[in-house]
Scaffold this active site. Sequence first.
Site, PDB file in Angstrom:
ATOM      1  N   HIS A 132       0.857  -1.195   0.000  1.00 30.34           N
ATOM      2  CA  HIS A 132       0.000   0.000   0.000  1.00 30.34           C
ATOM      3  C   HIS A 132       0.890   1.240   0.000  1.00 30.34           C
ATOM      4  O   HIS A 132       1.871   1.296   0.718  1.00 30.34           O
ATOM      5  CB  HIS A 132      -0.879  -0.016   1.254  1.00 30.34           C
ATOM      6  CG  HIS A 132      -1.916   1.054   1.277  1.00 30.34           C
ATOM      7  ND1 HIS A 132      -1.646   2.361   1.608  1.00 30.34           N
ATOM      8  CD2 HIS A 132      -3.239   1.014   0.994  1.00 30.34           C
ATOM      9  CE1 HIS A 132      -2.758   3.078   1.535  1.00 30.34           C
ATOM     10  NE2 HIS A 132      -3.743   2.285   1.160  1.00 30.34           N
TER      11      HIS A 132
ATOM     12  N   CYS B  86      -3.579   2.493  -4.444  1.00 28.62           N
ATOM     13  CA  CYS B  86      -4.566   3.311  -3.737  1.00 28.62           C
ATOM     14  C   CYS B  86      -4.629   4.677  -4.404  1.00 28.62           C
ATOM     15  O   CYS B  86      -3.696   5.489  -4.266  1.00 28.62           O
ATOM     16  CB  CYS B  86      -4.196   3.431  -2.258  1.00 28.62           C
ATOM     17  SG  CYS B  86      -5.317   4.526  -1.362  1.00 28.62           S
TER      18      CYS B  86
ATOM     19  N   HIS C 279      -7.538   0.286  -4.444  1.00 28.41           N
ATOM     20  CA  HIS C 279      -8.403   1.102  -3.579  1.00 28.41           C
ATOM     21  C   HIS C 279      -8.831   2.301  -4.413  1.00 28.41           C
ATOM     22  O   HIS C 279      -7.980   3.081  -4.846  1.00 28.41           O
ATOM     23  CB  HIS C 279      -7.629   1.652  -2.379  1.00 28.41           C
ATOM     24  CG  HIS C 279      -7.252   0.633  -1.356  1.00 28.41           C
ATOM     25  ND1 HIS C 279      -6.518   0.961  -0.241  1.00 28.41           N
ATOM     26  CD2 HIS C 279      -7.515  -0.683  -1.265  1.00 28.41           C
ATOM     27  CE1 HIS C 279      -6.351  -0.124   0.506  1.00 28.41           C
ATOM     28  NE2 HIS C 279      -6.931  -1.144  -0.108  1.00 28.41           N
TER      29      HIS C 279
ATOM     30  N   ASP D  46     -12.649   2.765  -1.310  1.00 29.11           N
ATOM     31  CA  ASP D  46     -11.861   3.115  -0.133  1.00 29.11           C
ATOM     32  C   ASP D  46     -12.476   4.350   0.515  1.00 29.11           C
ATOM     33  O   ASP D  46     -12.709   5.354  -0.156  1.00 29.11           O
ATOM     34  CB  ASP D  46     -10.422   3.385  -0.558  1.00 29.11           C
ATOM     35  CG  ASP D  46      -9.491   3.488   0.629  1.00 29.11           C
ATOM     36  OD1 ASP D  46      -9.817   2.932   1.691  1.00 29.11           O
ATOM     37  OD2 ASP D  46      -8.420   4.120   0.493  1.00 29.11           O
ATOM     38  N   HIS D  47     -12.714   4.266   1.756  1.00 29.90           N
ATOM     39  CA  HIS D  47     -13.294   5.358   2.551  1.00 29.90           C
ATOM     40  C   HIS D  47     -14.592   5.853   1.916  1.00 29.90           C
ATOM     41  O   HIS D  47     -14.959   5.486   0.829  1.00 29.90           O
ATOM     42  CB  HIS D  47     -12.325   6.534   2.696  1.00 29.90           C
ATOM     43  CG  HIS D  47     -11.040   6.153   3.374  1.00 29.90           C
ATOM     44  ND1 HIS D  47     -10.067   7.056   3.683  1.00 29.90           N
ATOM     45  CD2 HIS D  47     -10.566   4.953   3.796  1.00 29.90           C
ATOM     46  CE1 HIS D  47      -9.053   6.445   4.264  1.00 29.90           C
ATOM     47  NE2 HIS D  47      -9.341   5.166   4.337  1.00 29.90           N
TER      48      HIS D  47
ATOM     49  N   TYR E 265     -14.816   4.648   7.277  1.00 31.65           N
ATOM     50  CA  TYR E 265     -15.381   3.309   7.028  1.00 31.65           C
ATOM     51  C   TYR E 265     -16.826   3.161   7.483  1.00 31.65           C
ATOM     52  O   TYR E 265     -17.253   2.079   7.864  1.00 31.65           O
ATOM     53  CB  TYR E 265     -14.480   2.240   7.648  1.00 31.65           C
ATOM     54  CG  TYR E 265     -13.174   2.112   6.902  1.00 31.65           C
ATOM     55  CD1 TYR E 265     -13.098   1.331   5.749  1.00 31.65           C
ATOM     56  CD2 TYR E 265     -12.035   2.801   7.307  1.00 31.65           C
ATOM     57  CE1 TYR E 265     -11.917   1.227   5.036  1.00 31.65           C
ATOM     58  CE2 TYR E 265     -10.839   2.705   6.593  1.00 31.65           C
ATOM     59  CZ  TYR E 265     -10.796   1.913   5.466  1.00 31.65           C
ATOM     60  OH  TYR E 265      -9.630   1.814   4.748  1.00 31.65           O
TER      61      TYR E 265
HETATM   62  C1  DNO Z   1      -6.487   3.367   5.500  1.00 27.25           C
HETATM   63  C2  DNO Z   1      -5.911   2.207   4.818  1.00 27.25           C
HETATM   64  C3  DNO Z   1      -4.502   1.893   5.250  1.00 27.25           C
HETATM   65  C4  DNO Z   1      -4.100   0.525   4.730  1.00 27.25           C
HETATM   66  C5  DNO Z   1      -2.745   0.057   5.171  1.00 27.25           C
HETATM   67  C6  DNO Z   1      -2.324  -1.119   4.365  1.00 27.25           C
HETATM   68  O1  DNO Z   1      -7.664   3.545   5.477  1.00 27.25           O
HETATM   69  O2  DNO Z   1      -6.007   2.312   3.449  1.00 27.25           O
HETATM   70  O3  DNO Z   1      -4.422   1.920   6.618  1.00 27.25           O
HETATM   71  O4  DNO Z   1      -5.003  -0.432   5.175  1.00 27.25           O
HETATM   72  O5  DNO Z   1      -1.806   1.049   5.068  1.00 27.25           O
HETATM   73  O6  DNO Z   1      -1.237  -1.763   4.946  1.00 27.25           O
END
Ligand code: DNO
Length: 403
Positions: free
Chosen positions: A239, A277, A304, A351-352, A368
Amino acid sequence: MNESTRALLQTWRWFGPADPVPLRHIRQAGVEGIVTALHHIPHGAVWPIGEIEKRQNELRAEGFEWSVVESLTVHEDVKTRSGDYRKYLENYRQSLRNLAACGIRTVTYNFMPVNDWTRTDIDYPMADGSRALYFDWVDLAVFDLHLLKRANAEADYAPAVVEKAKIRHAAMTEPEKRTLIETVFFGIPGEEKSTLESMRRKLEKYREIDAAALKENLAYFLREVAPTAAECGIRLAIHPDDPPCDIFGLPRIVSTGRDLLDIVSYAEEESNGICFCTGSLGANPANDLPEMARQLGTRVHFIHFRNVRRDADGNFYESDHLDGEVDMYRVMTEFLKIQQTVDAPIPFRPDHGHQMLDDLQKKTNPGYSAIGRLRGLAELRGLQMGILRGFDAGTPASCRQSV
Ligand code: DNO
């Protein structure tokens, strides 16, 4: 869609039984798989087969498979290549073997020193009444200079930021200061939280580690674990740094297109891949995301989708998924082109999301809550369908051959 046109795999992050969003609600999101981790196991310890199976059974009881691990965290001793790092590397390999034995094939991790994702506000008001996550350099400087009191930290900020931080700090109440500390340390739900003291101790270990040294430690980690991952059929996915730049005087080495290409070169196995991401990478204006996706190709093992809005000072908030600096149409198109070249569906998750509607009244994990992510997922799903229909119709013409 045409029988032969392949879609990405839709997944959803779940933090385990304590997550306020239960699996039976996630079923209504229409996702195909779950992203989760054994958050209760301390970083560095082996994930026993029994614990992995227990989690799989919880998921299966609601009709889900465990599609992606996020994250199998890399212990700080490995990142700093000090202390018990050899033991933690062996533990990591064993956890990979155990996950593979249970049929889990995609494993996310990060190499951010000390702190995982970092924000300064988890309640940032949007014009429409929803709430977003926000990163502000002056607030970070308030934390760093006046609350953490890191030695020589001033040198890492522009003089104007130092000055503004001084004024802002002087006007802050004690509860506001506590909130800022909690926000910076929010981390991963269910995992151990940092304190100012523990953070100072951890920072100490990086005194001699610059970007080149940290890159060497990451390369070493990958040389040690990628062959095991390859042997057992696991796809690793690193990530990016979030935010994608140095903070707290620490080097961050997973922030740019160059970094990602370097990383895939550290171990040549296909198993050594990327969690792309778009929100993390999109916070750096120098990153051309569609081009990065194109260059990384099949080394992208997990995606993501998230968006950000930056201001001229480099502060940013998390914007609606299709509306921000990241051109989601172009990025999604690149991933769908890659997808047409491989059989197994590449997993993605929304993501989020903004805290919105009924979730504004609920206790949620920052980023989340259910409804905001559901909105993001719905938009992304529609975008995907539109692009795939275009592929079927033969536009863009080169979609299958160009990768
Ligand atoms: C936050 C996430 C990160 C991710 C880690 C992966 O929302 O995208 O915390 O899970 O960095 O190791």
